[in-house]
Design a protein around this motif. Structure first.
Motif, PDB file in Angstrom:
ATOM      1  N   ARG A 163       0.845  -1.212   0.000  1.00  0.00           N
ATOM      2  CA  ARG A 163       0.000   0.000   0.000  1.00  0.00           C
ATOM      3  C   ARG A 163       0.873   1.253   0.000  1.00  0.00           C
ATOM      4  N   GLU A 164       1.958   1.195   0.795  1.00  0.00           N
ATOM      5  CA  GLU A 164       2.875   2.341   0.818  1.00  0.00           C
ATOM      6  C   GLU A 164       3.472   2.579  -0.563  1.00  0.00           C
ATOM      7  N   LEU A 165       3.808   1.481  -1.260  1.00  0.00           N
ATOM      8  CA  LEU A 165       4.392   1.617  -2.605  1.00  0.00           C
ATOM      9  C   LEU A 165       3.417   2.310  -3.549  1.00  0.00           C
ATOM     10  N   VAL A 166       2.137   1.990  -3.441  1.00  0.00           N
ATOM     11  CA  VAL A 166       1.138   2.666  -4.280  1.00  0.00           C
ATOM     12  C   VAL A 166       1.128   4.152  -3.939  1.00  0.00           C
ATOM     13  N   ARG A 167       1.125   4.461  -2.636  1.00  0.00           N
ATOM     14  CA  ARG A 167       1.059   5.869  -2.221  1.00  0.00           C
ATOM     15  C   ARG A 167       2.296   6.632  -2.695  1.00  0.00           C
ATOM     16  N   THR A 168       3.479   5.973  -2.631  1.00  0.00           N
ATOM     17  CA  THR A 168       4.711   6.628  -3.077  1.00  0.00           C
ATOM     18  C   THR A 168       4.613   6.973  -4.560  1.00  0.00           C
ATOM     19  N   LYS A 169       4.047   6.062  -5.324  1.00  0.00           N
ATOM     20  CA  LYS A 169       3.947   6.305  -6.774  1.00  0.00           C
ATOM     21  C   LYS A 169       2.921   7.384  -7.104  1.00  0.00           C
ATOM     22  N   MET A 170       2.089   7.722  -6.128  1.00  0.00           N
ATOM     23  CA  MET A 170       1.059   8.739  -6.364  1.00  0.00           C
ATOM     24  C   MET A 170       1.615  10.159  -6.210  1.00  0.00           C
TER      25      MET A 170
END
Ligand code: NDP
Ligand code: MG
Length: 383
Positions: A375-382
């Motif tokens: 989930r953190e990886l998705v947020r980082t890519k956002m």
């Protein structure tokens, strides 16, 4: 015979939860306990109607408001961190329906396995993320897991009285969603409202988007692999637009058994409660003359890459199904808030899952960590 049951419904204010309560009301079952997140308006109505002993409300502010609203009843509200698990420790219903959405359903499933003899499992993310752990715990605690998902309920029924080692293939049917046959270029511009318009089923928002990307079918493939102990190579996805055949099993002799019915989740929910008995249902009879014909197509893995990703992830196993599920939950939430486009859901989920270092036999804490990290990886890519 006394066929009235005591049931507990987790996720009672959602699409499956409300239908589970319809079934309970129709069959005159006793509702021991409910759990939900924050929909206290509907929650209060359910408390007044079913008079449960306990209700777990995960959102603490909502729980405080609800306590005041239902002060004249005997229902006890449990809230805060792990409230569903703490409430389950107090209970002994015949069946626990787990219809919480997403990975948040995993801990309640594991607790319910220790507490109940039977779980009617709608929360597919539980099995996708932690299939081996859930199965081992269910076996150890002698708890039956009866699928509520319509396809898995169908497969479960087609397996009754047959031998699993004689299965040739499982034919997992798929409606194709609202964008069946669409040009991949057009998918870039579809709106949230269009993606929420499912052709045959009325469901919660997250699973409806998953049905539009075909991620739902990918999650279901992994769910079937675990529930029925079959290799993913033996599971074939068949697009069947009418959603009348809920899935099929082909045996060694090429005989194929199918389970058919209206697109009404109350049928598999009720079966999970009454199995092996079949009793009167609140649903409408199926009219074959109105349906006329049943059609079948191959899924388009180019337009819907999440299905192909799930097939690869099913073979890889380990922690990757959990990573794929977590990235997808997060990406779908962003799409619903109109922060990313429809096709960016699959781009993000493929990117994160394919670049994640797998752990082949993960522990529960490995799985919980991977859920947070993905989930953190998705947020980082956002950003
Ligand atoms: P909904 O979004 O309609 O409902 C989800 C329910 O879970 C709500 O009652 C919600 O409460 C509750 N909830 C969410 N988080 C928590 C939490 N942390 N603790 C307690 N309760 C929580 O989802 P659906 O009913 O559509 O789906 C539920 C599950 O069933 C999913 O796993 C889905 O994949 C599966 N499923 C659904 C089908 C369908 O037809 N809908 C078909 C097959 C499977 P609140 O809203 O009050 O915050
Ligand atoms: Mg399904």
């Amino acid at each position: 015979m006394n066929d009235k049951k005591h049931i507990t419904v987790l996720g009672s204010t959602g699409s499956i939860g409300t239908q589970a309560l319809d079934v309970a009301e129709f069959s005159d079952d006793t509702v021991d306990a409910l759990a939900f997140g924050s929909n206290i308006k509907l929650g209060e109505a359910q408390i007044r109607k079913f008079k449960p002993k306990f209700v777990a409300v995960s959102d603490e502010r909502s729980a405080d408001q609800l306590r005041i609203a239902i002060a004249d009843t005997d229902t006890k509200i449990v809230d805060g961190e792990d409230c569903v698990c703490r409430m389950l420790c107090e209970l002994q219903s015949d069946v626990c329906i787990n219809a919480i959405s997403g990975f948040n359903g995993l801990r309640p499933t594991l607790q319910a396995i220790k507490q109940f003899r039977r779980i009617g499992l709608a929360n597919k993310e539980t099995i996708v993320a932690a299939g081996e752990i859930v199965k081992a715990s269910a076996a150890e605690n002698h708890c039956e897991i009866i699928p509520v998902d319509s396809e898995h309920s169908a497969i479960f029924q087609c397996l009754e009285g047959n031998r699993r080692k004689e299965i040739r293939r499982i034919l997992l049917t798929c409606s194709g969603g609202p964008f069946f046959g669409a040009d991949p270029d057009r998918l870039k511009n579809v709106t949230v409202a269009e993606a929420l318009g499912h052709p045959t089923w009325s469901m919660g928002a997250k699973i409806t988007i998953d049905s539009a990307t075909l991620m739902n079918k990918g999650l279901e493939l992994i769910e079937a692999m675990h529930l029925f102990d079959v290799s993913p190579d033996k599971i074939e996805v068949v697009v069947h637009r009418e959603s009348i055949i809920h899935s099929m099993v082909e045996y060694q002799d090429r005989a194929i058994l199918a389970q058919l019915g209206a697109s009404d989740m109350r049928i598999p929910i009720q079966y999970a409660i009454t199995y092996p008995e079949r009793i009167e249902s609140p649903s409408e009879p199926l009219d074959f003359f109105k349906i006329g014909k049943l059609t079948f197509f191959e899924p388009d893995r180019t337009a819907f890459p999440l299905l192909a990703l799930a097939e690869r992830t099913a073979r890889a196993g380990g922690v990757l199904p959990c990573v794929m599920n977590a990235a997808n939950e997060e990406a779908v939430a962003y799409f619903l808030k109109e922060k990313i486009t429809f096709t960016e859901i699959s781009e993000l989920v493929c990117d994160i899952t394919e670049n994640y270092r797998n752990i082949k036999t993960p522990s529960l804490s490995d799985i919980e960590e991977a859920n947070v990290l993905a989930r953190e990886l998705v947020r980082t890519k956002m950003i």
